[in-house]
Design an enzyme around this catalytic site. Structure first.
Site, PDB file in Angstrom:
ATOM      1  N   HIS A 220      59.965  -5.766  17.882  1.00 28.43           N
ATOM      2  CA  HIS A 220      60.575  -5.622  18.972  1.00 28.43           C
ATOM      3  C   HIS A 220      59.342  -4.079  19.668  1.00 28.43           C
ATOM      4  O   HIS A 220      59.379  -3.404  18.515  1.00 28.43           O
ATOM      5  CB  HIS A 220      61.826  -4.831  19.254  1.00 28.43           C
ATOM      6  CG  HIS A 220      63.048  -6.553  18.808  1.00 28.43           C
ATOM      7  ND1 HIS A 220      63.868  -6.457  18.966  1.00 28.43           N
ATOM      8  CD2 HIS A 220      62.283  -7.918  18.342  1.00 28.43           C
ATOM      9  CE1 HIS A 220      64.282  -7.504  18.643  1.00 28.43           C
ATOM     10  NE2 HIS A 220      63.454  -8.876  18.593  1.00 28.43           N
TER      11      HIS A 220
ATOM     12  N   GLU B 195      60.296  -2.110  21.037  1.00 31.52           N
ATOM     13  CA  GLU B 195      61.196  -0.451  20.391  1.00 31.52           C
ATOM     14  C   GLU B 195      60.724  -0.028  19.070  1.00 31.52           C
ATOM     15  O   GLU B 195      60.726   1.408  19.034  1.00 31.52           O
ATOM     16  CB  GLU B 195      62.654  -0.174  20.902  1.00 31.52           C
ATOM     17  CG  GLU B 195      62.831  -1.048  22.423  1.00 31.52           C
ATOM     18  CD  GLU B 195      63.346  -1.895  22.409  1.00 31.52           C
ATOM     19  OE1 GLU B 195      62.779  -3.536  21.642  1.00 31.52           O
ATOM     20  OE2 GLU B 195      64.006  -2.788  22.738  1.00 31.52           O
TER      21      GLU B 195
ATOM     22  N   CYS C 250      67.914  -4.304  21.330  1.00 31.60           N
ATOM     23  CA  CYS C 250      68.865  -5.081  20.163  1.00 31.60           C
ATOM     24  C   CYS C 250      69.745  -3.714  19.774  1.00 31.60           C
ATOM     25  O   CYS C 250      69.810  -2.836  19.031  1.00 31.60           O
ATOM     26  CB  CYS C 250      69.156  -6.031  19.596  1.00 31.60           C
ATOM     27  SG  CYS C 250      67.223  -5.377  18.423  1.00 31.60           S
TER      28      CYS C 250
ATOM     29  N   CYS D 243      66.830  -2.528  16.801  1.00 31.69           N
ATOM     30  CA  CYS D 243      66.447  -1.218  17.332  1.00 31.69           C
ATOM     31  C   CYS D 243      67.387  -0.189  17.180  1.00 31.69           C
ATOM     32  O   CYS D 243      66.919   0.985  17.503  1.00 31.69           O
ATOM     33  CB  CYS D 243      65.642  -2.102  18.131  1.00 31.69           C
ATOM     34  SG  CYS D 243      63.783  -3.214  18.189  1.00 31.69           S
TER      35      CYS D 243
HETATM   36  N1  LIG Z   1      65.498  -5.644  23.702  1.00 34.48           N
HETATM   37  C1  LIG Z   1      64.289  -6.501  23.055  1.00 34.48           C
HETATM   38  N2  LIG Z   1      63.106  -5.667  22.925  1.00 34.48           N
HETATM   39  C2  LIG Z   1      62.203  -6.765  22.493  1.00 34.48           C
HETATM   40  O1  LIG Z   1      60.911  -7.185  22.538  1.00 34.48           O
HETATM   41  N3  LIG Z   1      62.385  -8.264  22.144  1.00 34.48           N
HETATM   42  C3  LIG Z   1      61.522  -9.018  22.242  1.00 34.48           C
HETATM   43  C4  LIG Z   1      61.940 -10.388  21.136  1.00 34.48           C
HETATM   44  C5  LIG Z   1      61.263 -11.756  21.243  1.00 34.48           C
HETATM   45  O2  LIG Z   1      59.209 -11.732  21.297  1.00 34.48           O
HETATM   46  C6  LIG Z   1      61.414 -11.234  22.804  1.00 34.48           C
HETATM   47  C7  LIG Z   1      62.867 -11.754  23.357  1.00 34.48           C
HETATM   48  O3  LIG Z   1      63.133 -13.194  23.219  1.00 34.48           O
HETATM   49  P1  LIG Z   1      63.537 -14.872  24.064  1.00 34.48           P
HETATM   50  O4  LIG Z   1      64.713 -14.615  23.251  1.00 34.48           O
HETATM   51  O5  LIG Z   1      64.243 -13.932  25.577  1.00 34.48           O
HETATM   52  O6  LIG Z   1      63.029 -15.920  24.463  1.00 34.48           O
HETATM   53  O7  LIG Z   1      61.513  -9.653  23.395  1.00 34.48           O
HETATM   54  C8  LIG Z   1      64.045  -8.504  22.377  1.00 34.48           C
HETATM   55  C9  LIG Z   1      64.177  -7.665  23.355  1.00 34.48           C
HETATM   56  C10 LIG Z   1      66.120  -8.581  23.186  1.00 34.48           C
HETATM   57  O8  LIG Z   1      67.337  -7.125  22.336  1.00 34.48           O
HETATM   58 ZN   LIG Z   2      65.060  -4.456  18.793  1.00 34.83          ZN
END
Ligand SMILES: Nc1nc(=O)n([C@H]2C[C@H](O)[C@@H](COP(=O)(O)O)O2)cc1CO
Ligand SMILES: [Zn+2]
Length: 161
Positions: A79, A81, A105, A108
């Site tokens: 992710h 973060e 999430c 993170c």
């Molecule tokens: N806070 C976040 N930071 C992130 O970098 N991500 C990333 C993980 C995946 O590559 C994408 C989410 O994929 P999708 O489920 O919307 O197709 O975003 C996801 C979240 C959500 O909690």
């Molecule tokens: Zn995360």
């Protein structure tokens, strides 16, 4: 012309803009997430976006959202973060602020808390109803990490590169 400009970027526009631009590096076809970590005195410390770990080729690892879990991105993607935290090699992030285009999430959130980040400014919260985000907010609340939604100003930033 001896007056200062009045239409300069605010700190929040600047740092959220940097976070969003960082997200533009992501190869995820569905969600491009960007993060920018800033010191208490408004210096940029680190940036990140969602992508596969070093050595895990975008041409070999899957970007699928659905199907057998080993063939979706979720086991493999880092992710934004966490990437921003891990990209920082300068020492402590104690007291820092995190600007991120999507609410963090639960995984993170653990890293954010343990790194000493005290404030989160987020833009989108499209997964607010999911257990991952509910658990994330529970931990952030317990740990005293402040989070607030970025107020979009509607300013369009166009850069020709
Ligand atoms: N806070 C976040 N930071 C992130 O970098 N991500 C990333 C993980 C995946 O590559 C994408 C989410 O994929 P999708 O489920 O919307 O197709 O975003 C996801 C979240 C959500 O909690
Ligand atoms: Zn995360």
């Amino acid at each position: 012309m001896n007056h200062k400009r009045t239409d300069y970027l605010s700190w929040d526009e600047y740092f959220m803009g940097v976070a969003m631009m960082s997200g533009m590096r992501s190869k995820d076809p569905n969600s491009q997430v960007g993060a920018c970590i800033v010191s208490e005195d408004n210096k940029i410390l680190s940036m990140g976006y969602n992508g596969f770990p070093k050595g895990c080729s975008d041409d070999e690892f899957p970007w699928a959202r659905e199907g057998d879990s080993l063939h979706t991105k979720y086991f493999y993607v880092t992710h934004s973060e966490l990437n921003a935290i891990l990209n920082y090699r300068g020492g402590s992030l104690e007291g820092a602020k995190l600007y991120v285009s999507l609410f963090p999430c639960n995984e993170c959130a653990k890293a954010i808390i343990q790194a000493g980040i005290k404030t989160i400014v987020y833009d989108c919260d499209k997964y607010a109803h999911t257990p991952a985000v509910i658990a994330s907010k529970r931990m952030l609340d317990a740990a005293g990490v402040r989070y607030y939604k970025y107020n979009r100003t509607g300013r369009k930033i166009t850069i020709e590169v």
